[in-house]
Write an enzyme that holds these catalytic residues in place. Structure first.
Site, short mmCIF file in Angstrom:
data_model
loop_
_atom_site.label_atom_id
_atom_site.label_comp_id
_atom_site.label_asym_id
_atom_site.label_seq_id
_atom_site.Cartn_x
_atom_site.Cartn_y
_atom_site.Cartn_z
N LEU A 160 0.84 -1.19 0.00
CA LEU A 160 0.00 0.00 0.00
C LEU A 160 0.88 1.25 0.00
CD1 LEU A 160 -2.84 0.74 -0.22
CD2 LEU A 160 -3.18 0.31 2.19
N HIS A 161 1.43 1.57 -1.15
CA HIS A 161 2.34 2.71 -1.27
C HIS A 161 1.54 3.99 -1.46
CE1 HIS A 161 1.83 2.70 -5.71
NE2 HIS A 161 1.64 1.42 -5.49
#
Lengths: 89, 314
Positions: A15-16
């Protein structure tokens, strides 16, 4: 209406920042109250910084719940983004 | 801070964790010492002798179905591992029917056994959250934390109402930002609440239209602080024509955080209203209140005295 579902992150980068921005862009279009849960934290699904503090790597699980009239639609769209690996290959 | 008894967890977490106690009733006095949770994994059970010692253990629906399909697993893997680690509590996630052998085991070993309707991941997350609150006295809330004239103010309200923008405006007026969006609150021994930022996003803010900004880089070290004592909360509420707000004094509202009552001021947000000024006034009022001064009481007393004086004598 209340919906709750757990998703596993399948994309390489987890989850960048860009992925979080995509999720928030979807969440913010809906009236429902959206929460992301992981590791004892409960985060507003309309907050980029909040989602980033969850720091989810590939393979980790995140529980999303939505409450409101459009809960089902928002869950579907968020689910599509995550399952679709945020458009990454 | 300290250990947390299973029976207290059952009272506090019954609803949120969707728990029901189904076995090991005599063991509810057991205490949980750490907020770590172990999810029982059949494939690692035999390898790890110290499996989850002292932590709450979650048994998933998958493990139970596997036991049902392959009963020898129960005797050779599941029960020995549980027996050796003697967890303070066993919770079965996404529970349908709990197999009798597990109930029997929990009764024999006096290990409380619960069923939860939740799926394993939200169950784990909520257990960690609750245990962190009860054992380590830490909770996480959504909001903006600023220090205004030495008063720690938490701004809460629905997303998009302008909490971050207000925080930024306060920073430009010389006040300090502690946290945007996610506030970690720790309760000290004296019942004092300290607010901090999450390390990962410390001093970053999200401002709609600008994106992410770094307040420390933009305004310097004087514009931020690592931690502040939380004195008061301000809730921004969307202004509605017919919503009633007290015009003489704000009603006394409180938000209780880990048993500590924090005064809560609810203010309607209208376009054109300058919320940063409102928050500054809230902080100044709080300073006066500490000196036991109340503007509304002062004014009411004056009016009352004048009316008394003006009353026609008979």
């Amino acid at each position: 209406m209340k919906e709750m579902k757990t998703f596993t992150l399948k994309n390489e980068l987890g989850l960048h920042a860009r992925a979080a921005a995509m999720l928030v862009a979807v969440s913010s279009n809906f009236k429902s109250k959206i929460l992301f849960e992981r590791d004892g934290k409960e985060i507003n699904g309309k907050s980029i910084l909040g989602i980033l503090t969850l720091a989810c790597p590939k393979g980790s699980s995140i529980t999303i719940s939505a409450e409101g009239d459009d809960a089902r639609e928002v869950m579907e769209q968020l689910g599509n983004l995550i399952e679709g690996k945020f458009g990454e290959d | 801070m300290g250990p947390f008894a299973v029976k207290d967890l059952l009272t506090h977490g019954k609803e949120r964790l969707n728990l029901s106690l189904i076995g090991g009733y005599s063991g509810t006095g057991r205490t949980i010492n750490s907020p770590s949770i172990k999810i029982f994994d059949m494939d690692q059970a035999s390898a790890d002798e110290n499996f989850g010692r002292g932590s709450v253990v979650i048994i998933t629906h998958d493990v139970l179905s596997r036991c049902e399909a392959d009963p020898p697993c129960i005797v050779s893997l599941l029960l020995p591992a549980l027996s050796a680690s003697s967890p303070p509590l066993i919770v079965c996630s996404q529970a349908g029917t709990i197999p009798p052998f597990l109930i029997e085991f929990s009764n024999k070993e006096s290990i409380p056994l619960c069923a939860s309707g939740l799926d394993v991941f939200p169950l784990q997350s909520r257990l960690i959250g609750l245990l962190r609150e009860k054992i380590e006295n830490i909770v996480i809330i959504n909001g903006v934390l600023v220090e205004v004239l030495g008063i720690g103010v938490v701004i809460i309200g629905e997303s998009g109402i302008g909490k971050s923008e207000c925080g930024l405006e306060l920073v430009t007026r010389g006040h300090k930002l502690i946290a945007d969006d996610i506030i970690e609150i720790r309760k000290g021994n004296e019942g004092v609440l300290a607010g901090l930022s999450m390390e990962l996003t410390k001093f970053f803010m999200e401002i709609r239209g600008l994106g992410i900004i770094n307040v420390k880089r933009l305004f310097g070290v004087a514009a931020v602080s690592d931690e502040t004592t939380i004195h008061i909360m301000v809730e921004f509420i969307r202004w509605k024509r017919d919503a009633e707000f007290d015009r003489i004094e704000s009603e006394e509202h409180y938000r209780t955080v880990m048993g500590v009552k924090i005064p809560l001021i609810r203010v309607p947000v209208r376009s054109g209203g300058n919320m940063a000024t409102i928050v500054e006034i809230v902080a100044r009022n709080e300073i006066l209140r500490k000196d036991e001064y109340s503007a509304s009481r002062d004014l009411k007393d004056r009016i009352f005295n004048r009316i008394q004086k003006e009353r026609p004598h008979r």
